[in-house]
Design a protein around this motif. Structure first.
Motif, PDB file in Angstrom:
ATOM      1  N   GLY A  79       0.802  -1.209   0.000  1.00  0.00           N
ATOM      2  CA  GLY A  79       0.000   0.000   0.000  1.00  0.00           C
ATOM      3  C   GLY A  79       0.841   1.267   0.000  1.00  0.00           C
ATOM      4  O   GLY A  79       2.077   1.229  -0.001  1.00  0.00           O
TER       5      GLY A  79
ATOM      6  N   LEU B  19      -3.275   1.717  -8.714  1.00  0.00           N
ATOM      7  CA  LEU B  19      -3.864   2.127  -7.434  1.00  0.00           C
ATOM      8  C   LEU B  19      -5.137   2.939  -7.654  1.00  0.00           C
ATOM      9  O   LEU B  19      -6.133   2.774  -6.941  1.00  0.00           O
ATOM     10  CB  LEU B  19      -2.846   2.944  -6.635  1.00  0.00           C
ATOM     11  CG  LEU B  19      -1.615   2.200  -6.104  1.00  0.00           C
ATOM     12  CD1 LEU B  19      -0.641   3.180  -5.455  1.00  0.00           C
ATOM     13  CD2 LEU B  19      -2.003   1.113  -5.110  1.00  0.00           C
ATOM     14  N   TRP B  20      -5.103   3.814  -8.651  1.00  0.00           N
ATOM     15  CA  TRP B  20      -6.290   4.631  -8.961  1.00  0.00           C
ATOM     16  C   TRP B  20      -7.422   3.760  -9.491  1.00  0.00           C
ATOM     17  O   TRP B  20      -8.583   3.915  -9.094  1.00  0.00           O
ATOM     18  CB  TRP B  20      -5.915   5.698  -9.979  1.00  0.00           C
ATOM     19  CG  TRP B  20      -7.057   6.609 -10.322  1.00  0.00           C
ATOM     20  CD1 TRP B  20      -7.829   6.569 -11.443  1.00  0.00           C
ATOM     21  CD2 TRP B  20      -7.560   7.681  -9.532  1.00  0.00           C
ATOM     22  NE1 TRP B  20      -8.787   7.560 -11.408  1.00  0.00           N
ATOM     23  CE2 TRP B  20      -8.650   8.263 -10.233  1.00  0.00           C
ATOM     24  CE3 TRP B  20      -7.199   8.215  -8.291  1.00  0.00           C
ATOM     25  CZ2 TRP B  20      -9.372   9.337  -9.732  1.00  0.00           C
ATOM     26  CZ3 TRP B  20      -7.927   9.286  -7.791  1.00  0.00           C
ATOM     27  CH2 TRP B  20      -9.000   9.842  -8.522  1.00  0.00           C
TER      28      TRP B  20
ATOM     29  N   ASP C 156      -8.001   0.649  -8.863  1.00  0.00           N
ATOM     30  CA  ASP C 156      -8.536  -0.217  -7.818  1.00  0.00           C
ATOM     31  C   ASP C 156      -9.121   0.560  -6.646  1.00  0.00           C
ATOM     32  O   ASP C 156      -9.503  -0.037  -5.631  1.00  0.00           O
ATOM     33  CB  ASP C 156      -7.435  -1.156  -7.309  1.00  0.00           C
ATOM     34  CG  ASP C 156      -6.944  -2.108  -8.392  1.00  0.00           C
ATOM     35  OD1 ASP C 156      -7.703  -2.348  -9.356  1.00  0.00           O
ATOM     36  OD2 ASP C 156      -5.797  -2.593  -8.285  1.00  0.00           O
TER      37      ASP C 156
ATOM     38  N   LEU D 134      -7.659   2.660  -4.563  1.00  0.00           N
ATOM     39  CA  LEU D 134      -6.791   2.664  -3.391  1.00  0.00           C
ATOM     40  C   LEU D 134      -6.155   4.022  -3.132  1.00  0.00           C
ATOM     41  O   LEU D 134      -5.331   4.152  -2.223  1.00  0.00           O
ATOM     42  CB  LEU D 134      -5.700   1.599  -3.556  1.00  0.00           C
ATOM     43  CG  LEU D 134      -6.212   0.163  -3.691  1.00  0.00           C
ATOM     44  CD1 LEU D 134      -5.068  -0.792  -3.978  1.00  0.00           C
ATOM     45  CD2 LEU D 134      -6.945  -0.260  -2.410  1.00  0.00           C
ATOM     46  N   LEU D 135      -6.528   5.016  -3.936  1.00  0.00           N
ATOM     47  CA  LEU D 135      -6.060   6.383  -3.725  1.00  0.00           C
ATOM     48  C   LEU D 135      -7.256   7.264  -3.402  1.00  0.00           C
ATOM     49  O   LEU D 135      -8.309   7.174  -4.048  1.00  0.00           O
ATOM     50  CB  LEU D 135      -5.330   6.894  -4.967  1.00  0.00           C
ATOM     51  CG  LEU D 135      -4.016   6.179  -5.301  1.00  0.00           C
ATOM     52  CD1 LEU D 135      -3.447   6.694  -6.621  1.00  0.00           C
ATOM     53  CD2 LEU D 135      -2.995   6.344  -4.186  1.00  0.00           C
ATOM     54  N   GLU D 136      -7.094   8.116  -2.416  1.00  0.00           N
ATOM     55  CA  GLU D 136      -8.219   8.890  -1.896  1.00  0.00           C
ATOM     56  C   GLU D 136      -8.613  10.067  -2.780  1.00  0.00           C
ATOM     57  O   GLU D 136      -9.761  10.504  -2.752  1.00  0.00           O
ATOM     58  CB  GLU D 136      -7.894   9.395  -0.489  1.00  0.00           C
ATOM     59  CG  GLU D 136      -7.665   8.268   0.525  1.00  0.00           C
ATOM     60  CD  GLU D 136      -7.270   8.805   1.888  1.00  0.00           C
ATOM     61  OE1 GLU D 136      -7.038  10.029   1.986  1.00  0.00           O
ATOM     62  OE2 GLU D 136      -7.193   8.005   2.833  1.00  0.00           O
TER      63      GLU D 136
ATOM     64  N   TYR E 105      -2.983  10.658  -6.223  1.00  0.00           N
ATOM     65  CA  TYR E 105      -2.534  10.091  -7.504  1.00  0.00           C
ATOM     66  C   TYR E 105      -1.319  10.860  -8.033  1.00  0.00           C
ATOM     67  O   TYR E 105      -0.317  10.267  -8.433  1.00  0.00           O
ATOM     68  CB  TYR E 105      -3.680  10.138  -8.508  1.00  0.00           C
ATOM     69  CG  TYR E 105      -3.310   9.726  -9.913  1.00  0.00           C
ATOM     70  CD1 TYR E 105      -3.139   8.379 -10.236  1.00  0.00           C
ATOM     71  CD2 TYR E 105      -3.129  10.672 -10.911  1.00  0.00           C
ATOM     72  CE1 TYR E 105      -2.799   7.998 -11.527  1.00  0.00           C
ATOM     73  CE2 TYR E 105      -2.803  10.310 -12.202  1.00  0.00           C
ATOM     74  CZ  TYR E 105      -2.628   8.964 -12.508  1.00  0.00           C
ATOM     75  OH  TYR E 105      -2.285   8.585 -13.785  1.00  0.00           O
TER      76      TYR E 105
ATOM     77  N   VAL F 232       4.808   3.186  -2.778  1.00  0.00           N
ATOM     78  CA  VAL F 232       4.234   1.972  -2.189  1.00  0.00           C
ATOM     79  C   VAL F 232       5.342   1.150  -1.527  1.00  0.00           C
ATOM     80  O   VAL F 232       6.525   1.315  -1.822  1.00  0.00           O
ATOM     81  CB  VAL F 232       3.522   1.105  -3.256  1.00  0.00           C
ATOM     82  CG1 VAL F 232       2.321   1.828  -3.829  1.00  0.00           C
ATOM     83  CG2 VAL F 232       4.486   0.696  -4.374  1.00  0.00           C
TER      84      VAL F 232
ATOM     85  N   THR G 272      -1.337  -5.111  -1.874  1.00  0.00           N
ATOM     86  CA  THR G 272      -2.586  -4.647  -2.475  1.00  0.00           C
ATOM     87  C   THR G 272      -3.173  -5.665  -3.448  1.00  0.00           C
ATOM     88  O   THR G 272      -4.268  -5.454  -3.971  1.00  0.00           O
ATOM     89  CB  THR G 272      -2.349  -3.334  -3.236  1.00  0.00           C
ATOM     90  OG1 THR G 272      -1.383  -3.551  -4.274  1.00  0.00           O
ATOM     91  CG2 THR G 272      -1.837  -2.248  -2.303  1.00  0.00           C
ATOM     92  N   ASP G 273      -2.447  -6.764  -3.715  1.00  0.00           N
ATOM     93  CA  ASP G 273      -2.896  -7.738  -4.719  1.00  0.00           C
ATOM     94  C   ASP G 273      -3.103  -9.122  -4.120  1.00  0.00           C
ATOM     95  O   ASP G 273      -2.942 -10.127  -4.802  1.00  0.00           O
ATOM     96  CB  ASP G 273      -1.875  -7.817  -5.865  1.00  0.00           C
ATOM     97  CG  ASP G 273      -0.499  -8.290  -5.388  1.00  0.00           C
ATOM     98  OD1 ASP G 273      -0.235  -8.246  -4.167  1.00  0.00           O
ATOM     99  OD2 ASP G 273       0.316  -8.698  -6.243  1.00  0.00           O
TER     100      ASP G 273
END
Length: 337
Positions: free
Chosen positions: A162, A179-180, A182, A184-186, A191, A201, A253-254
């Protein structure tokens, strides 16, 4: 297929091409090359050290032809079971080629380990070889293969964790995009932060590679001290790797999840296997008896344990021993009380 990966906190940058070279128009990927290199080093180490465990190198060679195909099949099967989507095309149709295409990534180490243990157990039963000693030498190869194989994940830019701002954070455009994608970025700011290196990460592939390296060093030191019982190295490996994998898996993350639950399958297996190995370690330490052979760094294997017959003593030595007995006046008799 080229990715730029950089570690801004360390001042490192790499241009990574997944393709190593081509043969008759067919691409050979670095992932497969690295896995093969790890396998060859693992085999070489095992053949070099197997006499210390009372194992015949020819038996080890025979076992390789059984265990290795089983390990590859098990590693891929584990991955496919917990990630069945990999078997389907973009149109939603099942593809057998995609299901077996391990050379393009998608090998789960735990599946390979499970298949290795099962196939080794069957091999040892058929060949009447001690399973525990066989696994004691096998785990060195597993650690070497896992330690090197994780760098195939680096070339593929996968198996990362992460978001973090630690000095050894890893960054790339492909990581930011995944990440975007999935979720996983706020925010857009997060980003952009991954793109410019402010955030990155966890390089969990590196964490696991280093964990395996440390485990290999510790087991080599344990080998030098000598085994206390057959299976000591194997159970030590299961405990070490299980605990480390459980911790590292929690960062990724995977992860593969256990049939739609929020439980990470490899994390669960790491904890369960480590706990079982601790119990079995204590049990065998008390009941298994001494290892055969219990070698340290400077010891030599007894000839009988290595399947060798001691050479007869030279006649001169026998005569000298008899003369010494006659001169001592006891005729060679001893008190047997």
């Amino acid at each position: 297929m080229t990715n730029t990966v950089f570690f801004p906190g360390l001042g490192l940058e790499f241009e990574l091409d997944r393709v190593a070279f081509s043969v008759f128009g067919h691409n050979i990927y670095w992932y497969g090359v690295i896995i093969a290199a790890g396998f060859l080093l693992a085999v070489a180490f095992g053949l070099w050290k197997c006499p210390k465990f009372g194992m015949d190198p020819d038996t080890i060679t025979d076992a390789i032809f059984v265990v290795v195909p089983s390990a590859i099949l098990g590693a891929r099967l584990y991955y496919v079971i917990f990630n069945p989507a990999v078997c389907f095309t973009a149109e939603g149709s099942f593809s057998l080629l995609r299901a077996v295409a391990f050379w393009d990534g998608g090998l789960a180490i735990y599946g390979g380990v499970i298949a290795t243990v099962v196939s080794a157990l069957l091999f040892c039963k058929v060949r009447k070889v001690d399973f525990w000693s066989g696994m004691d030498i096998t785990v060195y190869g597993l650690l070497i293969g896992q330690m090197i194989g994780r760098w195939g994940n680096f070339v593929n830019v996968e198996a990362y964790g992460g978001v973090t701002d630690l000095p050894w954070r890893m960054c790339s455009e492909s990581i930011a995009n995944e990440l975007w994608r999935d979720g996983l970025l706020e925010s857009n700011l997060a980003y952009e932060s991954v793109l410019n290196g402010t955030l990155g990460v966890h390089p969990t592939f590196l964490y696991e590679s280093l964990w395996n390296l440390l485990g290999l060093i510790l087991l080599i030191l344990l080998m030098k001290k000598g085994r206390k019982f057959n299976g000591q190295m194997f159970l030590s490996y299961v405990i070490w790797y299980g605990l480390g994998r459980a911790a590292i898996e929690g960062l990724r993350t995977d992860s593969l999840y256990f049939f739609g639950t929020p439980i990470r399958s490899s994390q669960m297996l790491g904890v369960v296997s480590a706990a079982a190995a601790i119990g079995l370690y204590v049990y065998r330490r008390r009941t298994a008896g001494p290892a055969t052979p219990p070698l340290g760094s400077g010891a030599a294997a007894p000839a009988e344990e290595m399947g060798q017959v001691p050479a007869e003593r030279p006649a001169e030595a026998v005569r000298t021993q008899e003369q010494n007995k006659e001169e001592s006046g006891d005729g060679g008799d001893t008190d047997r009380r």
